[in-house]
Motif scaffolding. Structure first.
Motif, PDB file in Angstrom:
ATOM      1  N   ILE A 101       0.865  -1.174   0.000  1.00 11.80           N
ATOM      2  CA  ILE A 101       0.000   0.000   0.000  1.00 11.80           C
ATOM      3  C   ILE A 101       0.901   1.223   0.000  1.00 11.80           C
ATOM      4  CG2 ILE A 101      -1.775   1.267   1.230  1.00 11.80           C
ATOM      5  CD1 ILE A 101      -2.704  -1.461   2.328  1.00 11.80           C
ATOM      6  N   LEU A 102       0.828   1.987  -1.068  1.00  7.00           N
ATOM      7  CA  LEU A 102       1.667   3.162  -1.233  1.00  7.00           C
ATOM      8  C   LEU A 102       0.868   4.391  -0.820  1.00  7.00           C
ATOM      9  CD1 LEU A 102       3.051   2.224  -4.749  1.00  7.00           C
ATOM     10  CD2 LEU A 102       4.059   1.717  -2.532  1.00  7.00           C
ATOM     11  N   THR A 103       1.310   5.049   0.233  1.00  9.58           N
ATOM     12  CA  THR A 103       0.636   6.238   0.732  1.00  9.58           C
ATOM     13  C   THR A 103       1.619   7.059   1.546  1.00  9.58           C
ATOM     14  OG1 THR A 103      -1.276   7.073   1.932  1.00  9.58           O
ATOM     15  CG2 THR A 103      -0.217   5.093   2.792  1.00  9.58           C
ATOM     16  N   THR A 104       1.322   8.330   1.697  1.00 12.00           N
ATOM     17  CA  THR A 104       2.181   9.184   2.506  1.00 12.00           C
ATOM     18  C   THR A 104       1.456   9.768   3.707  1.00 12.00           C
ATOM     19  OG1 THR A 104       1.614  11.089   1.128  1.00 12.00           O
ATOM     20  CG2 THR A 104       3.602   9.859   0.539  1.00 12.00           C
ATOM     21  N   ASP A 105       0.144   9.620   3.765  1.00 12.05           N
ATOM     22  CA  ASP A 105      -0.589  10.327   4.807  1.00 12.05           C
ATOM     23  C   ASP A 105      -1.384   9.431   5.753  1.00 12.05           C
ATOM     24  OD1 ASP A 105      -2.332   9.619   2.814  1.00 12.05           O
ATOM     25  OD2 ASP A 105      -3.272  11.582   2.629  1.00 12.05           O
ATOM     26  N   TYR A 106      -1.092   8.136   5.825  1.00 15.32           N
ATOM     27  CA  TYR A 106      -1.754   7.272   6.805  1.00 15.32           C
ATOM     28  C   TYR A 106      -0.978   7.301   8.114  1.00 15.32           C
ATOM     29  CZ  TYR A 106      -5.104   5.019   3.680  1.00 15.32           C
ATOM     30  OH  TYR A 106      -6.149   4.759   2.847  1.00 15.32           O
ATOM     31  N   THR A 107      -1.701   7.444   9.215  1.00 16.65           N
ATOM     32  CA  THR A 107      -1.076   7.392  10.533  1.00 16.65           C
ATOM     33  C   THR A 107      -1.008   5.934  10.992  1.00 16.65           C
ATOM     34  OG1 THR A 107      -3.181   7.617  11.678  1.00 16.65           O
ATOM     35  CG2 THR A 107      -2.022   9.660  11.117  1.00 16.65           C
ATOM     36  N   ASN A 108      -0.349   5.706  12.100  1.00 16.18           N
ATOM     37  CA  ASN A 108      -0.263   4.338  12.638  1.00 16.18           C
ATOM     38  C   ASN A 108      -1.636   3.809  13.015  1.00 16.18           C
ATOM     39  OD1 ASN A 108       2.470   4.074  12.287  1.00 16.18           O
ATOM     40  ND2 ASN A 108       2.968   4.826  14.329  1.00 16.18           N
ATOM     41  N   SER A 109      -2.507   4.661  13.538  1.00 16.98           N
ATOM     42  CA  SER A 109      -3.855   4.203  13.891  1.00 16.98           C
ATOM     43  C   SER A 109      -4.657   3.835  12.649  1.00 16.98           C
ATOM     44  CB  SER A 109      -4.589   5.261  14.714  1.00 16.98           C
ATOM     45  OG  SER A 109      -4.786   6.438  13.957  1.00 16.98           O
ATOM     46  N   ASP A 110      -4.451   4.558  11.539  1.00 16.13           N
ATOM     47  CA  ASP A 110      -5.106   4.190  10.276  1.00 16.13           C
ATOM     48  C   ASP A 110      -4.628   2.822   9.798  1.00 16.13           C
ATOM     49  OD1 ASP A 110      -6.557   6.566  10.120  1.00 16.13           O
ATOM     50  OD2 ASP A 110      -4.985   7.578   8.960  1.00 16.13           O
ATOM     51  N   ARG A 111      -3.341   2.592   9.903  1.00 12.97           N
ATOM     52  CA  ARG A 111      -2.777   1.308   9.471  1.00 12.97           C
ATOM     53  C   ARG A 111      -3.307   0.154  10.313  1.00 12.97           C
ATOM     54  NH1 ARG A 111       3.306   3.706   8.791  1.00 12.97           N
ATOM     55  NH2 ARG A 111       2.815   4.910   6.926  1.00 12.97           N
ATOM     56  N   GLU A 112      -3.399   0.379  11.619  1.00 19.31           N
ATOM     57  CA  GLU A 112      -3.932  -0.658  12.501  1.00 19.31           C
ATOM     58  C   GLU A 112      -5.395  -0.946  12.193  1.00 19.31           C
ATOM     59  OE1 GLU A 112      -3.253   0.439  16.545  1.00 19.31           O
ATOM     60  OE2 GLU A 112      -1.081   0.538  16.270  1.00 19.31           O
ATOM     61  N   GLU A 113      -6.161   0.108  11.911  1.00 19.01           N
ATOM     62  CA  GLU A 113      -7.575  -0.071  11.580  1.00 19.01           C
ATOM     63  C   GLU A 113      -7.743  -0.882  10.304  1.00 19.01           C
ATOM     64  OE1 GLU A 113     -11.382   2.688  10.273  1.00 19.01           O
ATOM     65  OE2 GLU A 113      -9.683   3.622  11.285  1.00 19.01           O
ATOM     66  N   ILE A 114      -6.907  -0.621   9.323  1.00 19.92           N
ATOM     67  CA  ILE A 114      -6.969  -1.362   8.063  1.00 19.92           C
ATOM     68  C   ILE A 114      -6.599  -2.828   8.298  1.00 19.92           C
ATOM     69  CG2 ILE A 114      -5.852  -1.598   5.806  1.00 19.92           C
ATOM     70  CD1 ILE A 114      -5.693   1.519   5.826  1.00 19.92           C
ATOM     71  N   LEU A 115      -5.566  -3.069   9.076  1.00 17.83           N
ATOM     72  CA  LEU A 115      -5.132  -4.443   9.336  1.00 17.83           C
ATOM     73  C   LEU A 115      -6.158  -5.229  10.148  1.00 17.83           C
ATOM     74  CD1 LEU A 115      -1.334  -3.974  10.023  1.00 17.83           C
ATOM     75  CD2 LEU A 115      -2.417  -4.971   8.008  1.00 17.83           C
ATOM     76  N   LEU A 116      -6.904  -4.559  11.014  1.00 20.69           N
ATOM     77  CA  LEU A 116      -7.915  -5.248  11.807  1.00 20.69           C
ATOM     78  C   LEU A 116      -9.080  -5.745  10.952  1.00 20.69           C
ATOM     79  CD1 LEU A 116      -8.065  -3.110  15.058  1.00 20.69           C
ATOM     80  CD2 LEU A 116      -7.167  -5.407  14.778  1.00 20.69           C
TER      81      LEU A 116
END
Length: 65
Positions: free
Chosen positions: A38-53
């Motif tokens: 996933i190529l992005t520059t503006d996702y925070t760690n909480s966004d990444r965790e939400e996607i992985l969940l």
């Protein structure tokens, strides 16, 4: 041969990304197990965790940010 699936996205399209990943793993990648980048520059760690969940546990290791 190493293959991968590349997705470029922005933060305001997070819901579309989660839907895309759901159907990608449900219909295709559960068989072939390609890495998904996933190529992005503006996702925070909480966004990444939400996607992985939102992804099955056995497929989470295939996602790379």
């Amino acid at each position: 041969m190493r293959t991968g699936i590349f997705i470029f996205t922005k933060q305001n399209r997070k819901e579309y990304l989660k839907t895309t990943l759901y159907f990608l793993f449900k219909n295709y990648n559960h068989v072939y197990n390609h890495d998904v980048y996933i190529l992005t520059t503006d996702y925070t760690n909480s966004d990444r965790e939400e996607i992985l969940l939102g992804i099955r546990d056995d497929c989470q290791k295939l996602i790379k940010f």
